[in-house]
Design a protein around this motif. Structure first.
Motif, PDB file in Angstrom:
ATOM      1  N   PHE A  39      11.366   3.370  11.502  1.00  0.00           N
ATOM      2  CA  PHE A  39      10.352   2.328  11.372  1.00  0.00           C
ATOM      3  C   PHE A  39      10.889   0.960  11.784  1.00  0.00           C
ATOM      4  O   PHE A  39      10.123   0.109  12.222  1.00  0.00           O
ATOM      5  CB  PHE A  39       9.798   2.301   9.945  1.00  0.00           C
ATOM      6  CG  PHE A  39       8.863   3.434   9.663  1.00  0.00           C
ATOM      7  CD1 PHE A  39       7.494   3.275   9.809  1.00  0.00           C
ATOM      8  CD2 PHE A  39       9.344   4.676   9.282  1.00  0.00           C
ATOM      9  CE1 PHE A  39       6.615   4.324   9.562  1.00  0.00           C
ATOM     10  CE2 PHE A  39       8.480   5.740   9.037  1.00  0.00           C
ATOM     11  CZ  PHE A  39       7.125   5.560   9.185  1.00  0.00           C
ATOM     12  N   TYR A  69       4.675  12.613   3.678  1.00  0.00           N
ATOM     13  CA  TYR A  69       5.027  12.225   5.033  1.00  0.00           C
ATOM     14  C   TYR A  69       5.343  13.461   5.860  1.00  0.00           C
ATOM     15  O   TYR A  69       5.669  14.523   5.322  1.00  0.00           O
ATOM     16  CB  TYR A  69       6.202  11.233   5.058  1.00  0.00           C
ATOM     17  CG  TYR A  69       7.561  11.820   4.736  1.00  0.00           C
ATOM     18  CD1 TYR A  69       8.385  12.327   5.742  1.00  0.00           C
ATOM     19  CD2 TYR A  69       8.030  11.856   3.426  1.00  0.00           C
ATOM     20  CE1 TYR A  69       9.631  12.862   5.445  1.00  0.00           C
ATOM     21  CE2 TYR A  69       9.273  12.376   3.134  1.00  0.00           C
ATOM     22  CZ  TYR A  69      10.077  12.877   4.145  1.00  0.00           C
ATOM     23  OH  TYR A  69      11.301  13.411   3.855  1.00  0.00           O
ATOM     24  N   THR A 107      -5.075   6.956   5.519  1.00  0.00           N
ATOM     25  CA  THR A 107      -4.251   5.858   6.022  1.00  0.00           C
ATOM     26  C   THR A 107      -2.919   6.429   6.471  1.00  0.00           C
ATOM     27  O   THR A 107      -2.255   7.139   5.707  1.00  0.00           O
ATOM     28  CB  THR A 107      -4.020   4.783   4.947  1.00  0.00           C
ATOM     29  OG1 THR A 107      -5.289   4.305   4.472  1.00  0.00           O
ATOM     30  CG2 THR A 107      -3.235   3.619   5.533  1.00  0.00           C
ATOM     31  N   TRP A 108      -2.557   6.116   7.714  1.00  0.00           N
ATOM     32  CA  TRP A 108      -1.277   6.539   8.276  1.00  0.00           C
ATOM     33  C   TRP A 108      -0.389   5.330   8.492  1.00  0.00           C
ATOM     34  O   TRP A 108      -0.842   4.303   9.020  1.00  0.00           O
ATOM     35  CB  TRP A 108      -1.468   7.222   9.627  1.00  0.00           C
ATOM     36  CG  TRP A 108      -2.121   8.559   9.597  1.00  0.00           C
ATOM     37  CD1 TRP A 108      -2.608   9.244   8.518  1.00  0.00           C
ATOM     38  CD2 TRP A 108      -2.395   9.388  10.743  1.00  0.00           C
ATOM     39  NE1 TRP A 108      -3.154  10.441   8.917  1.00  0.00           N
ATOM     40  CE2 TRP A 108      -3.033  10.556  10.269  1.00  0.00           C
ATOM     41  CE3 TRP A 108      -2.156   9.245  12.112  1.00  0.00           C
ATOM     42  CZ2 TRP A 108      -3.427  11.578  11.121  1.00  0.00           C
ATOM     43  CZ3 TRP A 108      -2.553  10.258  12.961  1.00  0.00           C
ATOM     44  CH2 TRP A 108      -3.185  11.419  12.467  1.00  0.00           C
ATOM     45  N   TYR A 109       0.857   5.451   8.118  1.00  0.00           N
ATOM     46  CA  TYR A 109       1.903   4.505   8.496  1.00  0.00           C
ATOM     47  C   TYR A 109       2.846   5.292   9.391  1.00  0.00           C
ATOM     48  O   TYR A 109       3.541   6.203   8.925  1.00  0.00           O
ATOM     49  CB  TYR A 109       2.617   3.965   7.259  1.00  0.00           C
ATOM     50  CG  TYR A 109       1.669   3.381   6.238  1.00  0.00           C
ATOM     51  CD1 TYR A 109       1.224   2.064   6.345  1.00  0.00           C
ATOM     52  CD2 TYR A 109       1.203   4.147   5.171  1.00  0.00           C
ATOM     53  CE1 TYR A 109       0.338   1.529   5.422  1.00  0.00           C
ATOM     54  CE2 TYR A 109       0.318   3.625   4.246  1.00  0.00           C
ATOM     55  CZ  TYR A 109      -0.112   2.316   4.373  1.00  0.00           C
ATOM     56  OH  TYR A 109      -0.990   1.791   3.460  1.00  0.00           O
ATOM     57  N   PHE A 137      -1.538   2.376  10.950  1.00  0.00           N
ATOM     58  CA  PHE A 137      -0.628   1.240  11.051  1.00  0.00           C
ATOM     59  C   PHE A 137       0.647   1.745  11.724  1.00  0.00           C
ATOM     60  O   PHE A 137       1.322   2.627  11.185  1.00  0.00           O
ATOM     61  CB  PHE A 137      -0.299   0.675   9.667  1.00  0.00           C
ATOM     62  CG  PHE A 137      -1.480   0.078   8.952  1.00  0.00           C
ATOM     63  CD1 PHE A 137      -1.841  -1.241   9.173  1.00  0.00           C
ATOM     64  CD2 PHE A 137      -2.222   0.837   8.064  1.00  0.00           C
ATOM     65  CE1 PHE A 137      -2.933  -1.799   8.513  1.00  0.00           C
ATOM     66  CE2 PHE A 137      -3.309   0.293   7.396  1.00  0.00           C
ATOM     67  CZ  PHE A 137      -3.667  -1.034   7.628  1.00  0.00           C
ATOM     68  N   MET A 161       2.062  -2.430  11.789  1.00  0.00           N
ATOM     69  CA  MET A 161       2.583  -2.608  10.440  1.00  0.00           C
ATOM     70  C   MET A 161       3.159  -4.006  10.283  1.00  0.00           C
ATOM     71  O   MET A 161       4.043  -4.409  11.033  1.00  0.00           O
ATOM     72  CB  MET A 161       3.670  -1.571  10.145  1.00  0.00           C
ATOM     73  CG  MET A 161       3.155  -0.157   9.988  1.00  0.00           C
ATOM     74  SD  MET A 161       4.495   1.052   9.718  1.00  0.00           S
ATOM     75  CE  MET A 161       5.095   0.553   8.100  1.00  0.00           C
ATOM     76  N   GLU A 165       2.903  -3.767   5.001  1.00  0.00           N
ATOM     77  CA  GLU A 165       2.845  -2.307   5.164  1.00  0.00           C
ATOM     78  C   GLU A 165       4.236  -1.685   5.058  1.00  0.00           C
ATOM     79  O   GLU A 165       4.394  -0.600   4.487  1.00  0.00           O
ATOM     80  CB  GLU A 165       2.192  -1.932   6.488  1.00  0.00           C
ATOM     81  CG  GLU A 165       0.674  -2.006   6.499  1.00  0.00           C
ATOM     82  CD  GLU A 165       0.159  -3.427   6.642  1.00  0.00           C
ATOM     83  OE1 GLU A 165      -0.695  -3.832   5.835  1.00  0.00           O
ATOM     84  OE2 GLU A 165       0.626  -4.137   7.567  1.00  0.00           O
ATOM     85  N   HIS A 166       5.246  -2.351   5.619  1.00  0.00           N
ATOM     86  CA  HIS A 166       6.616  -1.854   5.463  1.00  0.00           C
ATOM     87  C   HIS A 166       7.016  -1.842   3.990  1.00  0.00           C
ATOM     88  O   HIS A 166       7.646  -0.883   3.517  1.00  0.00           O
ATOM     89  CB  HIS A 166       7.585  -2.722   6.269  1.00  0.00           C
ATOM     90  CG  HIS A 166       7.570  -2.456   7.732  1.00  0.00           C
ATOM     91  ND1 HIS A 166       8.256  -1.408   8.307  1.00  0.00           N
ATOM     92  CD2 HIS A 166       6.946  -3.097   8.759  1.00  0.00           C
ATOM     93  CE1 HIS A 166       8.072  -1.425   9.617  1.00  0.00           C
ATOM     94  NE2 HIS A 166       7.267  -2.432   9.907  1.00  0.00           N
ATOM     95  N   CYS A 169       5.295   1.112   2.283  1.00  0.00           N
ATOM     96  CA  CYS A 169       5.964   2.379   2.586  1.00  0.00           C
ATOM     97  C   CYS A 169       7.259   2.503   1.807  1.00  0.00           C
ATOM     98  O   CYS A 169       7.585   3.577   1.280  1.00  0.00           O
ATOM     99  CB  CYS A 169       6.241   2.486   4.089  1.00  0.00           C
ATOM    100  SG  CYS A 169       4.808   2.928   5.064  1.00  0.00           S
TER     101      CYS A 169
END
Length: 207
Positions: A39, A69, A107-109, A137, A161, A165-166, A169
């Motif tokens: 990431f 995940y 919601t996807w990161y 994101f 992101m 958002e980071h 996560c």
């Protein structure tokens, strides 16, 4: 909260005592190095953290049993067929007993935005599942044009992101051992560059 957890794919009964956020104690978590390498850095693997929420009146209510995940299969797992993380999610989704009379928000990161091979499958998924909305994101964006526009036009929300958002996560999907999230050097510059890149892809009609 300290609980016994095994490593990824390990025996949860025999694992060491590690710190796990109380809301996440029922599931596996990503190790810190994996999160930072994918990431923060631009490793060419895709990791996808996902969460599911259901609309109960006005607020969205978490469906915590469907927070987890995924990662690409096949590159360094030769016993598995090659499969991108996004398609692994689409394979998993039908096994969930979701009520089609309710509205769900996915919601996807994701470490990289969906590639041209995955976008048509995602567009078809959204067409077939009108009770589902999708927010993506991405930490990094692939620099191709029409696929992400197709995904946007199918109703997906696409964004880069941000630090928030980071942080989310880190708090939700990472086995942080109680360490606080810390931004890396040039994080804000990277986010701004990626936001400009995505904006240009989605809205620059000259391309």
């Amino acid at each position: 909260m300290w609980v016994a957890r095994g490593g990824e794919g390990g025996d949860p009964q025999g694992g060491p005592m590690t710190w796990v956020p109380p809301a996440c104690a029922h599931r596996r978590l990503m190790d810190i190095n994996t999160f930072e390498e994918n990431f923060r850095d631009k490793k060419r693997k895709t990791y996808l953290c996902y969460k599911v929420e259901v609309r109960e009146g006005d607020p969205w209510t978490p469906v915590l049993e469907h927070w987890d995940y995924l990662r690409n299969q096949g590159a360094d797992t030769p016993w598995l067929p090659r499969h991108h993380a996004e398609l692994c999610f689409l394979d998993l989704f039908p096994s969930w007993p979701l009520d089609q009379e309710k509205q769900y928000r996915l919601t996807w990161y994701i470490s990289w935005s969906p590639c041209p091979d995955c976008v048509p499958e995602l567009v078809e998924f959204l067409k077939k599942n009108s009770h589902v909305s999708l927010r993506i994101f991405a930490a990094h964006v692939y620099t191709y044009i029409h696929g992400l526009r197709d995904l946007r036009d199918a109703g997906a929300q696409l964004a880069i992101m941000t630090r928030n958002e980071h942080q989310h996560c880190w708090d939700t999907f990472v086995d942080s051992q109680g360490q606080p999230f810390g931004p890396w050097p040039n994080m804000e510059e990277h986010i701004a560059d990626q936001c400009d890149e995505l904006e240009n892809i989605l809205w620059n009609r000259e391309n």
